[in-house]
Design an enzyme around this catalytic site. Structure first.
Site, PDB file in Angstrom:
ATOM      1  N   ALA A   2      -7.135   4.826  -0.303  1.00 51.52           N
ATOM      2  CA  ALA A   2      -5.815   4.390   0.148  1.00 51.52           C
ATOM      3  C   ALA A   2      -5.390   3.164  -0.641  1.00 51.52           C
ATOM      4  O   ALA A   2      -6.227   2.368  -1.065  1.00 51.52           O
ATOM      5  CB  ALA A   2      -5.828   4.073   1.638  1.00 51.52           C
ATOM      6  N   ASP A   3      -4.090   3.022  -0.831  1.00 54.28           N
ATOM      7  CA  ASP A   3      -3.544   1.807  -1.434  1.00 54.28           C
ATOM      8  C   ASP A   3      -2.139   1.592  -0.902  1.00 54.28           C
ATOM      9  O   ASP A   3      -1.464   2.538  -0.503  1.00 54.28           O
ATOM     10  CB  ASP A   3      -3.541   1.893  -2.954  1.00 54.28           C
ATOM     11  N   THR A   4      -1.735   0.334  -0.906  1.00 53.96           N
ATOM     12  CA  THR A   4      -0.452  -0.055  -0.340  1.00 53.96           C
ATOM     13  C   THR A   4       0.360  -0.804  -1.384  1.00 53.96           C
ATOM     14  O   THR A   4      -0.184  -1.623  -2.128  1.00 53.96           O
ATOM     15  CB  THR A   4      -0.676  -0.964   0.892  1.00 53.96           C
TER      16      THR A   4
END
Length: 121
Positions: A2-4
């Site tokens: 995951a990355d934001t």
């Protein structure tokens, strides 16, 4: 995985490179609404499930002094958009529209739905 990322004024804001970059990002965000997007990919064997969650965040107005104080007291260099909603200075946020946990960095409710789906595959 995951990355934001944070998007403000059609600019993608990742993690700041240095102090000046953090000032630039927080200056864009202050007194403005921006989007926080977290992309997630789940892999089980040959099955891949990819999704994203978008939340809107509106900051209160900030002066240059406010921004300097924020940067000096928060760990901004490992945060997309140079801020953490769960930090000491959460008061800079006027309001949110969307998933709080997405803004923190992992949309737990949506993740649970997708993990359940992947587990059944």
């Amino acid at each position: 995985g995951a990355d934001t990322v944070v998007i403000a004024n059609n600019q993608i804001l990742g993690k700041p490179k240095d102090y000046n970059d953090a000032v630039r990002m927080l200056s864009l965000l202050q007194n403005n609404t921006h989007q926080v997007i977290t992309g997630v990919s789940l892999i089980k064997g040959n099955n891949i499930d990819t999704f994203h969650v978008i939340s809107n965040v509106t900051f209160k107005p900030m002066t240059k002094e406010d921004i300097d104080n924020y940067i000096s007291k928060e760990h901004v260099y490992d945060k997309a958009g140079s801020y953490a909603i769960q930090g000491e200075y959460a008061t800079i946020v006027d309001h949110i529209d969307g998933d709080y946990y997405n803004i923190v960095g992992l949309p737990k409710d949506e993740l649970k739905k997708h993990l359940d789906k992947v587990a059944k595959q």
